[in-house]
Design a protein around this motif. Structure first.
Motif, PDB file in Angstrom:
ATOM      1  N   TYR A  38       1.299  -1.265  -0.121  1.00  0.00           N
ATOM      2  CA  TYR A  38       0.146  -0.163   0.750  1.00  0.00           C
ATOM      3  C   TYR A  38       0.520   1.378   0.058  1.00  0.00           C
ATOM      4  N   ARG A  39       1.821   1.501   0.814  1.00  0.00           N
ATOM      5  CA  ARG A  39       2.951   2.707   1.219  1.00  0.00           C
ATOM      6  C   ARG A  39       3.890   2.786  -0.313  1.00  0.00           C
ATOM      7  N   ARG A  40       3.631   1.820  -0.842  1.00  0.00           N
ATOM      8  CA  ARG A  40       4.591   1.866  -2.481  1.00  0.00           C
ATOM      9  C   ARG A  40       3.779   2.073  -3.404  1.00  0.00           C
ATOM     10  N   GLN A  41       2.663   2.099  -3.568  1.00  0.00           N
ATOM     11  CA  GLN A  41       1.548   2.400  -4.770  1.00  0.00           C
ATOM     12  C   GLN A  41       0.944   3.746  -4.125  1.00  0.00           C
ATOM     13  N   HIS A  42       0.399   3.769  -2.928  1.00  0.00           N
ATOM     14  CA  HIS A  42      -0.302   5.613  -2.466  1.00  0.00           C
ATOM     15  C   HIS A  42       0.713   6.927  -2.037  1.00  0.00           C
ATOM     16  N   HIS A  44       3.256   7.799   1.629  1.00  0.00           N
ATOM     17  CA  HIS A  44       3.803   7.451   2.891  1.00  0.00           C
ATOM     18  C   HIS A  44       2.674   7.615   3.556  1.00  0.00           C
ATOM     19  N   PHE A  45       2.608   7.396   4.453  1.00  0.00           N
ATOM     20  CA  PHE A  45       1.053   7.680   5.973  1.00  0.00           C
ATOM     21  C   PHE A  45       1.405   8.845   6.167  1.00  0.00           C
ATOM     22  N   LEU A  46       0.828   9.490   6.286  1.00  0.00           N
ATOM     23  CA  LEU A  46       0.335  10.433   6.791  1.00  0.00           C
ATOM     24  C   LEU A  46       0.218  11.174   8.935  1.00  0.00           C
TER      25      LEU A  46
END
Length: 93
Positions: A38-42, A44-46
């Motif tokens: 998910y991190r690669r596709q979208h 960084h998580f904020l």
């Protein structure tokens, strides 16, 4: 058991799947891989709460691991409000 120090927390934006799996409760190999994918596709998580966007990760998992995680993103200090310009002084005669 005391609260985890920020430096001891797992950065969910940089940790590999193995680190996520070993350091977080109720996160097995499939969920850990899903977080990394998910991190690669979208990007960084904020916030740690953003993990709930990953399939298989719910709010209960986030809450259970809240003290173990960080996003590594520091909030910037509030910008100073713009200062009002002082009126130009009028020369006295």
């Amino acid at each position: 058991m005391g609260a985890a120090q920020a430096s001891d927390r797992i950065d969910i934006n940089t940790a590999d799947a193995s680190t996520l799996q070993q350091g977080l409760t109720n996160v097995g190999p499939h969920k850990a891989e899903a977080i990394v994918a998910y991190r690669r596709q979208h990007g960084h998580f904020l916030r740690v709460e953003d993990l709930t966007r990953v399939k298989g990760i719910g709010t209960a998992t986030v809450e259970r691991n809240r003290q173990r995680m960080t996003t590594g993103i520091m909030k910037s200090p509030a910008a100073e409000p713009p200062r009002r310009a002082l009126p130009a002084s009028v020369p006295r005669r």
